[in-house]
Design a protein around this motif. Structure first.
Motif, PDB file in Angstrom:
ATOM      1  N   GLY A 189      42.086  43.189  39.815  1.00 53.11           N
ATOM      2  CA  GLY A 189      42.690  42.789  38.552  1.00 53.11           C
ATOM      3  C   GLY A 189      43.055  41.332  38.434  1.00 53.11           C
ATOM      4  N   ALA A 190      42.498  40.458  39.264  1.00 54.35           N
ATOM      5  CA  ALA A 190      42.855  39.039  39.221  1.00 54.35           C
ATOM      6  C   ALA A 190      42.518  38.440  37.860  1.00 54.35           C
ATOM      7  CB  ALA A 190      42.114  38.281  40.317  1.00 54.35           C
ATOM      8  N   ALA A 191      43.323  37.457  37.430  1.00 59.68           N
ATOM      9  CA  ALA A 191      43.097  36.811  36.144  1.00 59.68           C
ATOM     10  C   ALA A 191      41.719  36.171  36.087  1.00 59.68           C
ATOM     11  CB  ALA A 191      44.189  35.775  35.886  1.00 59.68           C
ATOM     12  N   ALA A 192      41.260  35.629  37.214  1.00 60.61           N
ATOM     13  CA  ALA A 192      39.956  34.962  37.249  1.00 60.61           C
ATOM     14  C   ALA A 192      38.816  35.924  36.941  1.00 60.61           C
ATOM     15  CB  ALA A 192      39.739  34.311  38.617  1.00 60.61           C
ATOM     16  N   GLN A 193      39.049  37.214  37.151  1.00 56.10           N
ATOM     17  CA  GLN A 193      38.003  38.207  36.873  1.00 56.10           C
ATOM     18  C   GLN A 193      37.938  38.575  35.399  1.00 56.10           C
ATOM     19  OE1 GLN A 193      39.077  41.397  39.507  1.00 56.10           O
ATOM     20  NE2 GLN A 193      38.844  40.145  41.347  1.00 56.10           N
ATOM     21  N   GLY A 194      38.972  38.174  34.645  1.00 56.93           N
ATOM     22  CA  GLY A 194      38.984  38.445  33.219  1.00 56.93           C
ATOM     23  C   GLY A 194      39.301  39.894  32.896  1.00 56.93           C
ATOM     24  N   ALA A 195      39.070  40.245  31.618  1.00 58.22           N
ATOM     25  CA  ALA A 195      39.366  41.600  31.152  1.00 58.22           C
ATOM     26  C   ALA A 195      38.180  42.180  30.388  1.00 58.22           C
ATOM     27  CB  ALA A 195      40.615  41.594  30.283  1.00 58.22           C
ATOM     28  N   SER A 196      36.985  41.838  30.835  1.00 58.91           N
ATOM     29  CA  SER A 196      35.777  42.406  30.233  1.00 58.91           C
ATOM     30  C   SER A 196      35.680  43.893  30.571  1.00 58.91           C
ATOM     31  CB  SER A 196      34.545  41.683  30.757  1.00 58.91           C
ATOM     32  OG  SER A 196      34.387  41.921  32.147  1.00 58.91           O
ATOM     33  N   ARG A 197      34.757  44.566  29.922  1.00 60.63           N
ATOM     34  CA  ARG A 197      34.557  45.984  30.229  1.00 60.63           C
ATOM     35  C   ARG A 197      34.195  46.189  31.694  1.00 60.63           C
ATOM     36  NH1 ARG A 197      36.822  50.013  28.391  1.00 60.63           N
ATOM     37  NH2 ARG A 197      37.187  50.322  30.617  1.00 60.63           N
ATOM     38  N   ALA A 198      33.361  45.301  32.224  1.00 61.54           N
ATOM     39  CA  ALA A 198      32.965  45.421  33.624  1.00 61.54           C
ATOM     40  C   ALA A 198      34.160  45.182  34.543  1.00 61.54           C
ATOM     41  CB  ALA A 198      31.851  44.432  33.945  1.00 61.54           C
ATOM     42  N   ALA A 199      35.004  44.196  34.194  1.00 62.71           N
ATOM     43  CA  ALA A 199      36.184  43.903  35.010  1.00 62.71           C
ATOM     44  C   ALA A 199      37.157  45.075  34.985  1.00 62.71           C
ATOM     45  CB  ALA A 199      36.860  42.628  34.522  1.00 62.71           C
ATOM     46  N   LEU A 200      37.335  45.689  33.816  1.00 58.32           N
ATOM     47  CA  LEU A 200      38.231  46.841  33.719  1.00 58.32           C
ATOM     48  C   LEU A 200      37.677  48.042  34.477  1.00 58.32           C
ATOM     49  CD1 LEU A 200      39.424  46.678  30.002  1.00 58.32           C
ATOM     50  CD2 LEU A 200      40.757  46.175  32.058  1.00 58.32           C
ATOM     51  N   ASP A 201      36.378  48.238  34.422  1.00 53.02           N
ATOM     52  CA  ASP A 201      35.775  49.334  35.184  1.00 53.02           C
ATOM     53  C   ASP A 201      35.999  49.150  36.682  1.00 53.02           C
ATOM     54  OD1 ASP A 201      34.891  50.538  32.880  1.00 53.02           O
ATOM     55  OD2 ASP A 201      32.832  49.803  33.045  1.00 53.02           O
ATOM     56  N   ALA A 202      35.843  47.896  37.154  1.00 52.59           N
ATOM     57  CA  ALA A 202      36.067  47.610  38.573  1.00 52.59           C
ATOM     58  C   ALA A 202      37.525  47.830  38.937  1.00 52.59           C
ATOM     59  CB  ALA A 202      35.641  46.184  38.893  1.00 52.59           C
ATOM     60  N   TYR A 203      38.431  47.464  38.031  1.00 44.03           N
ATOM     61  CA  TYR A 203      39.869  47.658  38.255  1.00 44.03           C
ATOM     62  C   TYR A 203      40.195  49.151  38.350  1.00 44.03           C
ATOM     63  CZ  TYR A 203      44.883  47.732  37.213  1.00 44.03           C
ATOM     64  OH  TYR A 203      46.236  47.964  37.248  1.00 44.03           O
ATOM     65  N   VAL A 204      39.707  49.920  37.396  1.00 45.60           N
ATOM     66  CA  VAL A 204      39.963  51.363  37.393  1.00 45.60           C
ATOM     67  C   VAL A 204      39.436  51.996  38.672  1.00 45.60           C
ATOM     68  CG1 VAL A 204      39.329  53.540  36.279  1.00 45.60           C
ATOM     69  CG2 VAL A 204      40.061  51.591  34.894  1.00 45.60           C
ATOM     70  N   SER A 205      38.236  51.641  39.051  1.00 48.17           N
ATOM     71  CA  SER A 205      37.632  52.209  40.254  1.00 48.17           C
ATOM     72  C   SER A 205      38.438  51.848  41.495  1.00 48.17           C
ATOM     73  CB  SER A 205      36.196  51.705  40.392  1.00 48.17           C
ATOM     74  OG  SER A 205      35.611  52.181  41.584  1.00 48.17           O
ATOM     75  N   GLY A 206      38.868  50.583  41.595  1.00 52.96           N
ATOM     76  CA  GLY A 206      39.599  50.130  42.771  1.00 52.96           C
ATOM     77  C   GLY A 206      40.969  50.761  42.891  1.00 52.96           C
ATOM     78  N   VAL A 207      41.743  50.766  41.799  1.00 55.48           N
ATOM     79  CA  VAL A 207      43.083  51.350  41.848  1.00 55.48           C
ATOM     80  C   VAL A 207      43.007  52.852  42.099  1.00 55.48           C
ATOM     81  CG1 VAL A 207      45.227  51.748  40.562  1.00 55.48           C
ATOM     82  CG2 VAL A 207      44.074  49.532  40.404  1.00 55.48           C
ATOM     83  N   ALA A 208      42.047  53.518  41.487  1.00 60.95           N
ATOM     84  CA  ALA A 208      41.884  54.957  41.713  1.00 60.95           C
ATOM     85  C   ALA A 208      41.569  55.251  43.171  1.00 60.95           C
ATOM     86  CB  ALA A 208      40.791  55.507  40.806  1.00 60.95           C
ATOM     87  N   GLU A 209      40.729  54.431  43.774  1.00 56.88           N
ATOM     88  CA  GLU A 209      40.394  54.635  45.179  1.00 56.88           C
ATOM     89  C   GLU A 209      41.624  54.473  46.064  1.00 56.88           C
ATOM     90  OE1 GLU A 209      37.279  52.984  48.599  1.00 56.88           O
ATOM     91  OE2 GLU A 209      37.186  52.199  46.558  1.00 56.88           O
ATOM     92  N   VAL A 210      42.441  53.451  45.764  1.00 55.37           N
ATOM     93  CA  VAL A 210      43.658  53.234  46.546  1.00 55.37           C
ATOM     94  C   VAL A 210      44.610  54.415  46.404  1.00 55.37           C
ATOM     95  CG1 VAL A 210      45.747  51.823  46.750  1.00 55.37           C
ATOM     96  CG2 VAL A 210      43.515  50.718  46.469  1.00 55.37           C
ATOM     97  N   LEU A 211      44.879  54.821  45.178  1.00 56.26           N
ATOM     98  CA  LEU A 211      45.831  55.912  44.958  1.00 56.26           C
ATOM     99  C   LEU A 211      45.323  57.230  45.517  1.00 56.26           C
ATOM    100  CD1 LEU A 211      47.114  55.102  41.356  1.00 56.26           C
ATOM    101  CD2 LEU A 211      48.167  54.525  43.548  1.00 56.26           C
TER     102      LEU A 211
END
Length: 373
Positions: A286-308
């Protein structure tokens, strides 16, 4: 007419009221008690919130995990509340800060060392290069480099590293009102929005080093008095998607990074440059440098879900996963589903940012979930 804070809180309901505090109820000195103010940190939650969540959801003496541990708020409050805790973070500076906050100290030896360092403040003849040359006046750079040269002489070198980082933050060539997000060195006098007058860039560092040496000593001693002696913290520097969890956990209390908001490595770049810390910013979620594009949000969702999901697999039966988040992008239903977690309670709280250029207010949620069996 804008709603008053009392009116806002009345809308939250009785169950949620204890998670929202006005400035009068929770002044800054309480929000930054003891080690919580060893070093500034963007994006941390207030310790009183963690204290309330631990009391409400985690059994007495239970073992707690924060997989996005940041500055260590969960760990510090766990120790104060009698819980042992594990904190994981991908950022090396965060882990250094947590280690210093949660370590046990012989306060007499600690004080002797810090006062000895205070007596040795000076200036180095070493020529600054790179970031240090660019972002510090010559006098400030010489004083920071001299302090750095002393580290190897002392048992409590990690404490001194945090002091050095804090002073380096304050001594940069930046405006007084833009310590959080400086974009370019400020070398000329400027109109200061914070002080309402013309100010000059900082030219020295020793005044900050002296002040923070003594402030750090006071705060570490204060925490040694209030922490539960039987509780201990374990700090893991790593990506929570990959860290093997050991033992059984009795609860997770965490506030994951918000997507596209903060670069957690970059906000402490001065520390990475001066201390030579391992920079793993490419692993940030979720770093700011990665932005908030659809691809960035998909990567965020996948990463946080994996951690939890990994956290949930290590939980004791019916143990909670408590997540503090402003889910304005509405991604957490999908995250919980992928992590095989079932939402059992959702609370809302009001957040009033009191200081800095990011001052303002918003609402955030406290999501309480359990393993979906």
């Amino acid at each position: 007419m804008a709603r008053t804070q009392a009116a806002l809180y009345s809308e939250l309901g009785a169950d949620d009221l204890h998670l929202s505090w006005s400035e009068a109820e929770l002044p800054e000195r309480e929000r930054t008690k003891h080690v919580h103010r060893l070093h500034p940190y963007l994006g941390k939650f207030v310790p009183q919130l963690v204290e309330a969540l631990l009391e409400r959801y985690v059994r007495p003496g239970g073992r707690v995990l924060d997989p996005f541990a940041g500055s260590g708020t969960t760990l510090v409050q766990a120790l104060e509340s009698g819980h042992s805790a594990v904190g994981i973070d991908v950022a090396a500076f965060n882990c250094l800060l947590m280690q210093v906050k949660t370590a046990r100290y012989d306060v007499f030896r600690l004080e002797k060392e810090l006062r000895d360092v205070l007596s040795k403040l000076g200036a180095s003849g070493e020529s600054p290069v790179g970031y240090v040359h660019e972002w510090y006046a010559p006098g400030a750079a010489a004083e920071l480099l001299h302090f750095r040269s002393l580290l190897a002489e002392y048992e409590h070198a990690d404490v001194l590293r945090v002091v050095l980082a804090r002073a380096a933050r304050s001594a940069r060539l930046t405006t007084h009102y833009d310590l959080e997000f400086p974009r370019a060195p400020q070398r000329q006098p400027y109109w200061c929005h914070k002080h309402r007058r013309t100010c000059r860039p900082v030219e020295e560092a020793n005044k900050f080093l002296a002040r923070y040496l003594m402030d750090t000593l006071v705060r570490l001693k204060e925490f040694q008095r209030v922490r539960e002696p039987s509780a201990a913290a374990r700090i893991v520097h790593g990506d929570a998607r990959e860290v093997e969890l050991e033992g059984t956990l009795d609860g997770v209390v965490t506030s994951p990074p918000y997507p596209g908001l903060i670069d957690y490595h970059e906000q402490h770049r001065y520390a990475y440059e001066l201390l030579g810390l391992d920079d793993r910013r490419e692993r940030e979620l979720g770093a700011a440098a990665q932005g908030a594009s659809r691809a960035a949000l998909d990567a965020y969702v996948s990463g946080v879900a994996e951690v939890l999901g990994r956290c949930a697999s290590a939980l004791s039966p019916r143990a909670p996963v408590v997540i503090v988040v402003n889910d304005r992008r509405e991604v957490y239903p999908e995250i919980l589903s992928r992590a095989k977690l079932r939402l059992v309670e959702r609370l809302e709280r009001h957040v009033n940012r009191r200081t800095g250029r990011r001052a303002g207010e918003y609402f955030e949620s406290v999501l309480v979930a359990v393993r979906d069996t």
